[in-house]
Design a protein around this motif. Structure first.
Motif, PDB file in Angstrom:
ATOM      1  N   UNK A  17       0.788  -1.224   0.000  1.00  0.00           N
ATOM      2  CA  UNK A  17       0.000   0.000   0.000  1.00  0.00           C
ATOM      3  C   UNK A  17       0.825   1.282   0.000  1.00  0.00           C
ATOM      4  N   UNK A  18       2.042   1.253   0.576  1.00  0.00           N
ATOM      5  CA  UNK A  18       2.725   2.546   0.682  1.00  0.00           C
ATOM      6  C   UNK A  18       4.238   2.475   0.596  1.00  0.00           C
ATOM      7  N   UNK A  19       4.757   1.478  -0.077  1.00  0.00           N
ATOM      8  CA  UNK A  19       6.206   1.378  -0.219  1.00  0.00           C
ATOM      9  C   UNK A  19       6.652   2.082  -1.489  1.00  0.00           C
ATOM     10  N   UNK A  20       7.875   2.590  -1.429  1.00  0.00           N
ATOM     11  CA  UNK A  20       8.512   3.088  -2.650  1.00  0.00           C
ATOM     12  C   UNK A  20       9.798   2.294  -2.815  1.00  0.00           C
ATOM     13  N   UNK A  21       9.967   1.734  -4.012  1.00  0.00           N
ATOM     14  CA  UNK A  21      11.134   0.884  -4.278  1.00  0.00           C
ATOM     15  C   UNK A  21      11.996   1.503  -5.358  1.00  0.00           C
ATOM     16  N   UNK A  22      13.279   1.169  -5.297  1.00  0.00           N
ATOM     17  CA  UNK A  22      14.162   1.449  -6.443  1.00  0.00           C
ATOM     18  C   UNK A  22      14.958   0.168  -6.668  1.00  0.00           C
ATOM     19  N   UNK A  23      15.088  -0.214  -7.923  1.00  0.00           N
ATOM     20  CA  UNK A  23      15.783  -1.465  -8.269  1.00  0.00           C
ATOM     21  C   UNK A  23      15.231  -2.649  -7.462  1.00  0.00           C
ATOM     22  N   UNK A  24      13.930  -2.653  -7.239  1.00  0.00           N
ATOM     23  CA  UNK A  24      13.283  -3.772  -6.545  1.00  0.00           C
ATOM     24  C   UNK A  24      13.473  -3.787  -5.037  1.00  0.00           C
ATOM     25  N   UNK A  25      14.135  -2.776  -4.490  1.00  0.00           N
ATOM     26  CA  UNK A  25      14.349  -2.740  -3.029  1.00  0.00           C
ATOM     27  C   UNK A  25      13.697  -1.510  -2.422  1.00  0.00           C
ATOM     28  N   UNK A  26      13.294  -1.677  -1.181  1.00  0.00           N
ATOM     29  CA  UNK A  26      12.521  -0.609  -0.533  1.00  0.00           C
ATOM     30  C   UNK A  26      13.421   0.556  -0.123  1.00  0.00           C
ATOM     31  N   UNK A  27      12.986   1.747  -0.506  1.00  0.00           N
ATOM     32  CA  UNK A  27      13.753   2.945  -0.144  1.00  0.00           C
ATOM     33  C   UNK A  27      12.945   3.819   0.810  1.00  0.00           C
ATOM     34  N   UNK A  28      11.619   3.629   0.825  1.00  0.00           N
ATOM     35  CA  UNK A  28      10.775   4.468   1.680  1.00  0.00           C
ATOM     36  C   UNK A  28       9.495   3.735   2.073  1.00  0.00           C
ATOM     37  N   UNK A  29       9.018   4.052   3.273  1.00  0.00           N
ATOM     38  CA  UNK A  29       7.743   3.491   3.739  1.00  0.00           C
ATOM     39  C   UNK A  29       7.005   4.528   4.561  1.00  0.00           C
ATOM     40  N   UNK A  30       5.715   4.303   4.730  1.00  0.00           N
ATOM     41  CA  UNK A  30       4.877   5.249   5.477  1.00  0.00           C
ATOM     42  C   UNK A  30       4.087   4.510   6.555  1.00  0.00           C
ATOM     43  N   UNK A  31       4.017   5.113   7.710  1.00  0.00           N
ATOM     44  CA  UNK A  31       3.168   4.580   8.780  1.00  0.00           C
ATOM     45  C   UNK A  31       2.191   5.673   9.194  1.00  0.00           C
ATOM     46  N   UNK A  32       0.899   5.377   8.974  1.00  0.00           N
ATOM     47  CA  UNK A  32      -0.119   6.347   9.364  1.00  0.00           C
ATOM     48  C   UNK A  32      -0.710   5.936  10.700  1.00  0.00           C
ATOM     49  N   UNK A  33      -0.793   6.882  11.607  1.00  0.00           N
ATOM     50  CA  UNK A  33      -1.460   6.624  12.884  1.00  0.00           C
ATOM     51  C   UNK A  33      -2.513   7.709  13.077  1.00  0.00           C
TER      52      UNK A  33
END
Ligand code: BTN
Length: 318
Positions: free
Chosen positions: A176-192
């Motif tokens: 739902x909220x990952x950003x990948x580069x070259x198939x690997x995760x570079x960013x994620x989001x946690x909503x509270x």
């Protein structure tokens, strides 16, 4: 700390030295007060050259996310205008949540150089080493029903996506909220969030973006990456942070003016998710099928043996 920012404002971008007397008269303070501010700045990592009879010249700035440094790259109306800086915290989301409970303005953000207990989705931890990445939490007060909050997760991944794309990188969105580069995760989001039965009081959007991290711990080494790793050069974190906040505000304005469905459409287009085969695991059950896109509440629509299932949370494995 405004005074320090003002003194820096005099010195920054000048090749010539600036005298203490000049700064003192412009700031309407004593020369001793200017000297004290310069000492404070030195303790924060700034370096100066001092020449007798000529004054001071700024020779170096630390790689720190000080609000006045991020502010140089900020072009927003309210997001990040109140920027709380911490050297180290347990979680920027936790700090932002407390500020929100105490009634802080919408758009207030918390940044930290390190987190001792960075939180990820699904009770995971977020690896948060000192001075390398962005750990950022933003308080928003959207006029939404609690059932409409989920798509807000897309505004942060879209904001990260646009920030990275404008740096010439090729990010990819993963539900739902990952950003990948070259198939690997570079960013994620946690909503509270904090809400009443039919009203959202506030939402904390927590974004982790791996910027200049070179070594990954063994646990994440094969799954995660950073901007430094993919482009083999370091990035100015204050600039990336300013751009990211600008993009976050832009997508939030999209939600406010056009509704959450609009941001779902943007996310769906960018992610290219329609027609893709997906496997999503949610609480031990795996859903497999061809995606028919994103519903207006952020759920993935999966066509499985003729029937369409809505999956609202989970981990995508394919
Ligand atoms: C994920 O699991 O993908 C979400 C990771 C979110 C990490 C960020 S870092 C800033 C903010 N503070 C936290 O404790 N978590 C979020």
């Amino acid at each position: 700390m405004n005074r320090a920012a003002e003194v820096l404002g005099f010195l920054r971008g000048r090749r010539d030295h600036v005298s203490g007397a000049f700064m003192a008269s412009r700031l309407n303070i004593t020369r001793t007060a200017v000297w004290k501010v310069l000492k404070q700045l030195e303790q924060m990592g700034y370096t100066f050259e001092r020449l007798k009879g000529r004054g001071y010249r700024l020779t170096g700035s630390p790689d720190r996310l000080y609000p006045w440094e991020v502010g140089r790259h900020l072009d927003t109306k309210f997001v990040g205008r109140e920027l709380i800086y911490r050297d180290s915290v347990d979680s920027t989301n936790g700090v932002a949540f407390e500020l929100a409970l105490a009634g802080c303005a919408e758009g207030t953000c918390v940044v930290a150089e390190a987190q001792s207990a960075g939180r990820g989705r699904l009770q995971r931890t977020w690896h948060s080493p000192y001075g390398k990445n962005l750990y950022l939490s933003c308080v928003l007060r959207p006029a939404l029903h609690p059932s409409e909050v989920h798509p807000l997760t897309f505004i942060s991944s879209l904001a990260v996506y646009d920030t990275l794309a404008s740096e010439g990188l090729e990010p990819r969105l993963k539900w739902p909220n990952d950003v990948l580069i070259d198939g690997r995760k570079v960013s994620g989001t946690l909503i509270e969030l904090s809400c009443e039965a039919d009203r959202v009081r506030f939402v904390v959007i927590g974004i982790g973006l791996n910027v200049n991290m070179a070594d990954m711990n063994a646990e994440i080494a094969d799954k995660a990456t950073s901007l430094l790793i993919v482009s083999r050069k370091p990035f100015e974190r204050t600039r990336i942070c300013g751009m990211l906040l600008g993009n976050l505000e832009r997508y939030y304005e999209m939600v406010r003016s056009q509704g959450v469905g609009r941001v779902c459409r943007s996310w769906e287009e960018r992610a290219g998710i329609r027609g893709a085969y997906m496997e999503i695991t949610q609480m031990g059950r795996t859903y497999r099928g061809v995606s028919e896109g994103i519903d207006s509440d952020g759920a993935v629509l999966l066509r499985e043996k003729g029937a369409v299932t809505r999956v609202i949370a989970g981990d995508v494995s394919t």
